[in-house]
Design an enzyme around this catalytic site. Structure first.
Site, PDB file in Angstrom:
ATOM      1  N   TYR A 101      44.641  34.727  35.677  1.00 32.36           N
ATOM      2  CA  TYR A 101      43.617  33.804  36.178  1.00 32.36           C
ATOM      3  C   TYR A 101      44.016  33.012  37.419  1.00 32.36           C
ATOM      4  CZ  TYR A 101      41.160  34.708  31.804  1.00 32.36           C
ATOM      5  OH  TYR A 101      40.496  35.331  30.770  1.00 32.36           O
ATOM      6  N   LEU A 102      45.310  32.999  37.749  1.00 28.65           N
ATOM      7  CA  LEU A 102      45.760  32.174  38.867  1.00 28.65           C
ATOM      8  C   LEU A 102      46.038  33.040  40.083  1.00 28.65           C
ATOM      9  CD1 LEU A 102      48.218  29.826  36.945  1.00 28.65           C
ATOM     10  CD2 LEU A 102      45.894  29.310  37.688  1.00 28.65           C
TER      11      LEU A 102
END
Length: 568
Positions: free
Chosen positions: A526-527
């Site tokens: 997600y990053l």
């Protein structure tokens, strides 16, 4: 080769259109490596039923060993695990065994358990030569099965070994824990490769379920596992060219959302006042997906027993409304099982109009009625596509996770601090994201022991520091009498020990704060890695302090691409 530059990427056909499917023209590989066949236990390792020795058929014995290996694990004490295991184990028994073995409590697996413990100790005690031979064998298998040829590139394959059979553990309190994960055989396998390639050969005397030539997908091998009925794939390694391109596209889509997120937020706030109930429900659900990083929640497969939900499938029983709670107004309490049966529990103040809408949605409904009865994931995703090309609920999760990391890093990083303290700040920023995304884990079994060991090191280091300070004091006194180097050396020793002590104390803080939070999921999925790489470059921190070797391979494109001024 190395990952292509941003300019090259942007020039690739379809790279500006995030919906383009990556295709290949040629794909050749050797297929999967199957789990080794079961080796029966030595005759001196016995199984007891009701206090008496009992020989088991090979099929029943193999499944019994799965339970025996886990005897020291808390899973085997859980009722649901034991019940599911026993039910599936009985399916593998002969009629005679089934008639005799009727109560799991009367089964004694302790000799089996001791045998596997001894095997484990023997592996640890192997000679250097024995370990080297295993390493060479693994390397030979990797060279043969661990690479494929895709469009003139030799690409690394991620998981070319098929998982051996065993007992399903699941995460959280999964209702299927303890069930038997069956052995995968060639007849279960679908091979994907080029028509004009040398097709993988199945093991002698067997055949593949199917050989297909689908160049619109990037998997090489697939099969359906028996527990959840989900399809498993053998894919390319994350460091491969195609995977890197898809990763880059994913984060670019999230960056495009950044440009229009204010417009979308204004839109759904307006929709809270709509005359149509379906539009109000869609707008409130979108607010939760955006504000709380909730998953949309996919429709369940028939027969799936785990009662897990996402935003769109929330029921009335999953939320409680408090006009006032702990000094805050309009508080919503969420309590439900999310993905992988991980409990989501949160109390959040919401805007008054959201609160009033929720009261309206809950009116005259039973606890097991849908909260959003005019909404499902396909309706929501269709709406999201209209708001922005390529937009799904997951893009909100990626966007909010990445933007949170970037903001937290700006707030928490102190230019004056040393590298260990800056890394603690990085982990705290990552933790804020993991909490947002509800990435929990059970504290590791070895947690208390490792904390004790760390504390022992800290105590010893403090003792060492006291001794060094005493030495410095006496050296300073000596220096008044005659000038020498002793005082300088003692001063340096004190500084060095102080730094070492701080490093250990930071490590202890980090470990304690990280006890029940899983940082890896958000870091890998997600990053935007360019945020982390830019932060490392800005503060002179080696990237390997943030990403391990495998992660650096996966994010090679970001390490090449991001400079210290990168903004998500």
């Amino acid at each position: 080769g190395s990952f292509p530059s941003l300019t090259t990427l942007m020039a690739l056909p379809g790279m500006r259109d995030t919906q383009t499917v990556v295709k290949w023209k040629f794909l050749e590989h050797k297929g999967p490596v199957f789990a080794p066949p079961y080796e029966p236990l030595p005759s001196n390792v016995k199984f007891y039923y009701d206090g008496k020795v009992m020989r088991l058929s090979p099929e029943a014995e193999e499944v019994a060993t799965f339970f025996a290996k886990m005897l020291d694990h808390e899973y085997t004490t859980k009722d649901i695990f034991r019940k599911n295991f026993f039910k599936d184990w009985r399916k593998e028994m002969t009629a005679e065994e089934k008639a005799k073995i009727t109560d799991l409590k009367k089964c004694n697996f302790s000799e089996m358990n001791e045998f596997f413990k001894a095997q484990s100790e023997a592996r640890k005690a192997m000679t250097k030569e024995e370990k080297q031979k295993i390493k060479e064998d693994n390397e030979r298998i990797l060279q043969e099965y661990g690479f494929c040829i895709m469009d003139n590139h030799r690409e690394r394959i991620a998981n070319f070994r098929i998982e051996p059979p065993g007992l399903f553990r699941g995460r959280g309190d999964h209702p299927k824990m303890g069930m038997l994960k069956r052995r995968i055989r060639p007849e279960d396998i679908i091979i994907n490769c080029s028509k004009d390639s040398k097709h993988p050969e199945p093991p002698p005397g067997t055949r593949w379920k199917e050989v297909r030539h689908d160049n619109k997908v990037t998997w090489l091998v697939s099969w359906t596992e028996n527990i959840q009925g989900s399809i498993k794939y053998i894919m390319l390694n994350p460091s491969s060219r195609i995977k890197g391109e898809k990763d880059w596209q994913k984060y670019e889509t999230a960056r495009r959302l950044k440009k229009c997120v204010d417009r979308i937020r204004n839109q759904y706030r307006e929709d809270w006042k709509s005359k149509e109930m379906r539009i109000r429900q869609r707008a409130v659900a979108l607010y939760f997906i955006d504000k709380l990083a909730l998953r949309a929640g996919n429709e369940k497969e028939e027969g799936e027993t785990a009662d897990t939900v996402g935003c769109c499938s929330l029921r009335v029983e999953h939320i409680k409304l408090y006009p006032e709670n702990d000094g805050q107004e309009y508080v919503v309490e969420f309590d439900f099982l999310g993905k992988d049966s991980i409990r989501y529990y949160n109390k959040v103040p919401v805007e008054k109009r959201v609160f009033k809408n929720l009261q309206l949605f809950m009116e005259n409904k039973e606890p097991d009625d849908d909260l959003f009865d005019r909404l499902n994931t396909s309706i929501l995703n269709k709406h999201l596509q209209e708001l922005m090309d390529g937009l799904t609920a997951k893009v909100f999760r990626t966007y909010n996770a990445s933007i949170t990391l970037q903001q937290q890093l700006k707030e928490l990083t102190n230019a004056e601090e040393n590298i260990p303290a800056k890394i603690l700040s990085y982990n705290r920023a990552n933790r804020a994201v993991a909490i947002l995304c509800n990435h929990q884990r059970a504290p590791p079994k070895t947690f208390e022991k490792s904390m004790q060991n760390l504390q022992t090191k800290i105590d010893a280091k403090r003792e060492q520091l006291s001794d060094a300070k005493r030495e410095l004091k006496s050296a300073k006194a000596d220096a008044k009498v005659r000038k020498d180097e002793k005082s300088k050396k003692s001063k340096k020793a004190v500084q060095r020990i102080e730094e070492q002590l701080m490093k250990l104390e930071v490590q202890a803080t980090d470990r304690e704060e990280n006890k029940q939070i899983a940082l890896g999921t958000s870091k890998l999925n997600y990053l935007d890695p360019r945020i982390s790489v830019a932060w490392c470059k800005k503060w002179g921190i080696p990237v390997e302090k943030i990403y391990n070797k495998t992660q650096r391979e996966k994010f090679a494109w970001a390490i090449d691409m991001a400079d210290e001024d990168f903004e998500f």
